[in-house]
Design a protein around this motif. Structure first.
Motif, PDB file in Angstrom:
ATOM      1  N   ARG A  47       0.866  -1.178   0.000  1.00 49.02           N
ATOM      2  CA  ARG A  47       0.000   0.000   0.000  1.00 49.02           C
ATOM      3  C   ARG A  47       0.906   1.232   0.000  1.00 49.02           C
ATOM      4  O   ARG A  47       1.669   1.439   0.943  1.00 49.02           O
ATOM      5  CB  ARG A  47      -0.903   0.043   1.242  1.00 49.02           C
ATOM      6  CG  ARG A  47      -1.680  -1.234   1.525  1.00 49.02           C
ATOM      7  CD  ARG A  47      -2.803  -1.433   0.535  1.00 49.02           C
ATOM      8  NE  ARG A  47      -3.596  -2.601   0.885  1.00 49.02           N
ATOM      9  CZ  ARG A  47      -3.341  -3.828   0.465  1.00 49.02           C
ATOM     10  NH1 ARG A  47      -2.280  -4.053  -0.287  1.00 49.02           N
ATOM     11  NH2 ARG A  47      -4.126  -4.842   0.808  1.00 49.02           N
ATOM     12  N   ASN A  48       0.841   2.022  -1.052  1.00 50.61           N
ATOM     13  CA  ASN A  48       1.588   3.272  -1.046  1.00 50.61           C
ATOM     14  C   ASN A  48       0.734   4.398  -1.609  1.00 50.61           C
ATOM     15  O   ASN A  48      -0.347   4.159  -2.157  1.00 50.61           O
ATOM     16  CB  ASN A  48       2.924   3.148  -1.787  1.00 50.61           C
ATOM     17  CG  ASN A  48       2.757   2.611  -3.189  1.00 50.61           C
ATOM     18  OD1 ASN A  48       1.673   2.629  -3.746  1.00 50.61           O
ATOM     19  ND2 ASN A  48       3.842   2.135  -3.769  1.00 50.61           N
TER      20      ASN A  48
ATOM     21  N   ILE B 242      -2.198   3.382  -4.162  1.00 50.91           N
ATOM     22  CA  ILE B 242      -1.917   2.226  -5.015  1.00 50.91           C
ATOM     23  C   ILE B 242      -1.942   0.974  -4.151  1.00 50.91           C
ATOM     24  O   ILE B 242      -1.280   0.915  -3.120  1.00 50.91           O
ATOM     25  CB  ILE B 242      -0.548   2.360  -5.702  1.00 50.91           C
ATOM     26  CG1 ILE B 242      -0.465   3.669  -6.496  1.00 50.91           C
ATOM     27  CG2 ILE B 242      -0.283   1.171  -6.618  1.00 50.91           C
ATOM     28  CD1 ILE B 242       0.900   3.925  -7.085  1.00 50.91           C
ATOM     29  N   THR B 243      -2.722  -0.013  -4.584  1.00 44.90           N
ATOM     30  CA  THR B 243      -2.869  -1.248  -3.813  1.00 44.90           C
ATOM     31  C   THR B 243      -2.456  -2.442  -4.671  1.00 44.90           C
ATOM     32  O   THR B 243      -2.935  -2.588  -5.804  1.00 44.90           O
ATOM     33  CB  THR B 243      -4.317  -1.432  -3.348  1.00 44.90           C
ATOM     34  OG1 THR B 243      -4.709  -0.305  -2.562  1.00 44.90           O
ATOM     35  CG2 THR B 243      -4.468  -2.694  -2.514  1.00 44.90           C
TER      36      THR B 243
ATOM     37  N   GLY C 160      -2.156 -15.525  -7.944  1.00 48.48           N
ATOM     38  CA  GLY C 160      -3.194 -14.505  -7.939  1.00 48.48           C
ATOM     39  C   GLY C 160      -2.569 -13.131  -7.785  1.00 48.48           C
ATOM     40  O   GLY C 160      -1.792 -12.901  -6.863  1.00 48.48           O
ATOM     41  N   ASP C 161      -2.884 -12.229  -8.711  1.00 46.83           N
ATOM     42  CA  ASP C 161      -2.323 -10.883  -8.696  1.00 46.83           C
ATOM     43  C   ASP C 161      -3.468  -9.889  -8.796  1.00 46.83           C
ATOM     44  O   ASP C 161      -4.273  -9.951  -9.733  1.00 46.83           O
ATOM     45  CB  ASP C 161      -1.353 -10.705  -9.869  1.00 46.83           C
ATOM     46  CG  ASP C 161      -0.702  -9.325  -9.879  1.00 46.83           C
ATOM     47  OD1 ASP C 161      -0.788  -8.628  -8.850  1.00 46.83           O
ATOM     48  OD2 ASP C 161      -0.104  -8.952 -10.907  1.00 46.83           O
ATOM     49  N   ASP C 162      -3.559  -8.993  -7.820  1.00 41.87           N
ATOM     50  CA  ASP C 162      -4.640  -8.008  -7.760  1.00 41.87           C
ATOM     51  C   ASP C 162      -4.012  -6.620  -7.630  1.00 41.87           C
ATOM     52  O   ASP C 162      -3.354  -6.321  -6.629  1.00 41.87           O
ATOM     53  CB  ASP C 162      -5.539  -8.303  -6.562  1.00 41.87           C
ATOM     54  CG  ASP C 162      -6.832  -7.488  -6.588  1.00 41.87           C
ATOM     55  OD1 ASP C 162      -6.778  -6.313  -6.967  1.00 41.87           O
ATOM     56  OD2 ASP C 162      -7.890  -8.028  -6.224  1.00 41.87           O
ATOM     57  N   TYR C 163      -4.217  -5.786  -8.665  1.00 37.03           N
ATOM     58  CA  TYR C 163      -3.588  -4.462  -8.685  1.00 37.03           C
ATOM     59  C   TYR C 163      -4.657  -3.397  -8.932  1.00 37.03           C
ATOM     60  O   TYR C 163      -5.419  -3.481  -9.897  1.00 37.03           O
ATOM     61  CB  TYR C 163      -2.528  -4.386  -9.793  1.00 37.03           C
ATOM     62  CG  TYR C 163      -1.966  -2.995 -10.009  1.00 37.03           C
ATOM     63  CD1 TYR C 163      -1.034  -2.460  -9.117  1.00 37.03           C
ATOM     64  CD2 TYR C 163      -2.349  -2.229 -11.102  1.00 37.03           C
ATOM     65  CE1 TYR C 163      -0.506  -1.191  -9.321  1.00 37.03           C
ATOM     66  CE2 TYR C 163      -1.834  -0.958 -11.309  1.00 37.03           C
ATOM     67  CZ  TYR C 163      -0.911  -0.448 -10.412  1.00 37.03           C
ATOM     68  OH  TYR C 163      -0.401   0.815 -10.607  1.00 37.03           O
ATOM     69  N   LEU C 164      -4.696  -2.424  -8.040  1.00 32.45           N
ATOM     70  CA  LEU C 164      -5.636  -1.308  -8.167  1.00 32.45           C
ATOM     71  C   LEU C 164      -4.825  -0.042  -8.363  1.00 32.45           C
ATOM     72  O   LEU C 164      -4.073   0.385  -7.482  1.00 32.45           O
ATOM     73  CB  LEU C 164      -6.508  -1.193  -6.916  1.00 32.45           C
ATOM     74  CG  LEU C 164      -7.591  -0.105  -6.942  1.00 32.45           C
ATOM     75  CD1 LEU C 164      -8.584  -0.368  -8.069  1.00 32.45           C
ATOM     76  CD2 LEU C 164      -8.316  -0.042  -5.606  1.00 32.45           C
ATOM     77  N   SER C 165      -4.944   0.547  -9.559  1.00 29.34           N
ATOM     78  CA  SER C 165      -4.159   1.732  -9.883  1.00 29.34           C
ATOM     79  C   SER C 165      -4.842   2.984  -9.357  1.00 29.34           C
ATOM     80  O   SER C 165      -6.042   2.996  -9.104  1.00 29.34           O
ATOM     81  CB  SER C 165      -3.961   1.843 -11.399  1.00 29.34           C
ATOM     82  OG  SER C 165      -5.185   2.175 -12.031  1.00 29.34           O
TER      83      SER C 165
ATOM     84  N   ALA D 113      -8.020   1.741 -12.819  1.00 27.75           N
ATOM     85  CA  ALA D 113      -7.859   0.416 -13.410  1.00 27.75           C
ATOM     86  C   ALA D 113      -7.727  -0.620 -12.299  1.00 27.75           C
ATOM     87  O   ALA D 113      -7.012  -0.410 -11.325  1.00 27.75           O
ATOM     88  CB  ALA D 113      -6.630   0.366 -14.310  1.00 27.75           C
ATOM     89  N   HIS D 114      -8.444  -1.713 -12.446  1.00 28.85           N
ATOM     90  CA  HIS D 114      -8.370  -2.802 -11.472  1.00 28.85           C
ATOM     91  C   HIS D 114      -8.045  -4.072 -12.240  1.00 28.85           C
ATOM     92  O   HIS D 114      -8.896  -4.663 -12.894  1.00 28.85           O
ATOM     93  CB  HIS D 114      -9.705  -2.942 -10.736  1.00 28.85           C
ATOM     94  CG  HIS D 114      -9.637  -3.889  -9.586  1.00 28.85           C
ATOM     95  ND1 HIS D 114     -10.741  -4.323  -8.897  1.00 28.85           N
ATOM     96  CD2 HIS D 114      -8.581  -4.497  -8.992  1.00 28.85           C
ATOM     97  CE1 HIS D 114     -10.375  -5.153  -7.943  1.00 28.85           C
ATOM     98  NE2 HIS D 114      -9.078  -5.275  -7.980  1.00 28.85           N
ATOM     99  N   GLN D 115      -6.777  -4.469 -12.166  1.00 20.68           N
ATOM    100  CA  GLN D 115      -6.325  -5.638 -12.916  1.00 20.68           C
ATOM    101  C   GLN D 115      -6.211  -6.840 -11.996  1.00 20.68           C
ATOM    102  O   GLN D 115      -5.602  -6.767 -10.932  1.00 20.68           O
ATOM    103  CB  GLN D 115      -4.983  -5.365 -13.594  1.00 20.68           C
ATOM    104  CG  GLN D 115      -4.511  -6.528 -14.467  1.00 20.68           C
ATOM    105  CD  GLN D 115      -3.260  -6.199 -15.256  1.00 20.68           C
ATOM    106  OE1 GLN D 115      -2.565  -5.237 -14.957  1.00 20.68           O
ATOM    107  NE2 GLN D 115      -2.972  -6.993 -16.269  1.00 20.68           N
ATOM    108  N   ILE D 116      -6.793  -7.953 -12.448  1.00 24.08           N
ATOM    109  CA  ILE D 116      -6.743  -9.209 -11.702  1.00 24.08           C
ATOM    110  C   ILE D 116      -6.190 -10.288 -12.631  1.00 24.08           C
ATOM    111  O   ILE D 116      -6.756 -10.547 -13.695  1.00 24.08           O
ATOM    112  CB  ILE D 116      -8.134  -9.620 -11.187  1.00 24.08           C
ATOM    113  CG1 ILE D 116      -8.706  -8.538 -10.254  1.00 24.08           C
ATOM    114  CG2 ILE D 116      -8.059 -10.952 -10.459  1.00 24.08           C
ATOM    115  CD1 ILE D 116     -10.121  -8.806  -9.808  1.00 24.08           C
ATOM    116  N   VAL D 117      -5.087 -10.885 -12.236  1.00 23.88           N
ATOM    117  CA  VAL D 117      -4.483 -11.983 -12.993  1.00 23.88           C
ATOM    118  C   VAL D 117      -4.570 -13.239 -12.145  1.00 23.88           C
ATOM    119  O   VAL D 117      -4.123 -13.257 -10.991  1.00 23.88           O
ATOM    120  CB  VAL D 117      -3.023 -11.680 -13.355  1.00 23.88           C
ATOM    121  CG1 VAL D 117      -2.395 -12.866 -14.091  1.00 23.88           C
ATOM    122  CG2 VAL D 117      -2.932 -10.424 -14.213  1.00 23.88           C
TER     123      VAL D 117
END
Length: 334
Positions: free
Chosen positions: A83-84, A169-170, A198-203, A219-223
């Protein structure tokens, strides 16, 4: 992943970071200004944990089975959470421009509907300037007016870097691996491995208050991915070894973002336009010189890979010769 052994071994770890343990960068120190206004700290907020464990050994079921020298397991897990916070400055339209008043603009605004042939220069066109550089309200697009609702008011006067915002940024990553090895005898061995990721990125979204999940720019990217490997090794002779392997991999990549919280028809677009969209979402809206709204990186696809390989290794003196077959089936679902 490695194989387990006859003895049980394991490990655990946690790598922790936050701004209290960091030093401010050289450039920030030199500027003499905290990176986030209102916060008396030259280090931006940061919370990061990278943690995990591994354990391996023989498969042992009390009174049923002992896998020493025969069957082994190994399991590993790693998770990362970060978390930054970032501070950014952009340009948003001031109130007068939203209402069509460009009187303070350095350049004239021409009426495109007044285009006519230039009598003094055949083959060229001329246009008239809106009186006072004011676009009439009746000439402002309803779609543009709907998008203007997303823009916050400037945090300072002018049309240059007039809006500050703080964005978070999460990132969350988790990975698990599990493996089983079994020795039938000295000439026959097998192992199986399963892995998941599992990769969860919230821009950052510079419009955090525009909707339940922010504005349409986030953008909410989930891989999500899984792999399976099955491998069998057969020692045919002292110089000949056969290895047969099957593997399967699946990956899903979704980046729908917060634009999907809004419908194009709610922003003034006709239903015929919305029917052509791959995703029901707010289209990207860009104004030259100003920060845009929306997200162009929307995606949602699945990929599958089946692979079967057979390798025959022959050792002859100082030389090793390998031959085999490698077949793959690739499937895409977009």
């Amino acid at each position: 992943t490695k194989s387990g052994t006859n003895d049980v071994h394991g490990s655990a770890y946690d790598f922790f970071k936050n701004e209290q343990l960091n030093a401010a960068s050289f450039n920030v120190n030199r500027s003499g200004k905290p990176p986030i206004p209102g916060r008396d700290d030259f280090r931006p907020p940061l919370r990061s944990n990278q943690y995990g464990f591994t354990v391996g050994g023989p498969v042992w079921i009390p009174r049923v089975y002992s896998g020493k020298n025969r069957t082994f397991f190994f399991v590993g897990f790693e998770g990362t959470g970060t978390r930054n916070t970032t501070f950014n400055t952009v340009v948003v339209p001031p109130a007068e421009i939203r209402n069509g008043n460009f009187s303070s603009a350095p350049n004239p605004v021409y009426d495109v509907l007044s285009t006519a042939p230039n009598p003094a220069s055949p083959g060229q066109s001329i246009r008239t300037i809106f009186p006072g550089n004011q676009i009439p309200a009746s000439r402002i697009s309803p779609i543009a007016q709907d998008y203007m609702k997303f823009y916050p008011g400037p945090s300072r006067a002018g049309t240059v870097q007039n809006f500050d915002y703080i964005a978070k940024i999460t990132t969350n990553d988790n990975q698990t691996n599990a493996r089983i090895d079994h020795n039938f005898n000295d000439k026959n061995r097998f192992f199986g491995r399963f892995s998941t990721l599992g990769d969860d990125y919230l821009s950052p979204d510079w419009l955090p208050n525009a909707g339940p999940n922010g504005g349409p720019s986030g953008a909410h990217q989930i891989v999500d991915a899984q792999t399976v490997v099955l491998d069998y090794t057969k020692v045919l002779s002292a110089s000949l070894v056969l290895d047969v392997r099957y593997s399967f991999a699946r990956q899903r990549n979704q980046n729908l973002g917060t634009a999907t919280d809004f419908k194009a028809t709610d922003l003034g677009f006709p239903a015929s336009f919305a029917a052509l969209q791959a995703f029901q979402a707010a289209p990207q809206f860009a104004i030259s010189g100003f920060v845009g709204i929306g997200n162009q990186t929307l995606r949602n696809w699945d990929r599958y890979t089946h692979a079967l390989t057979a390798t025959l290794s022959w050792v002859r003196g100082d030389h090793t010769l390998k031959t085999g077959w490698d077949g793959r089936l690739l499937l895409d679902n977009e």
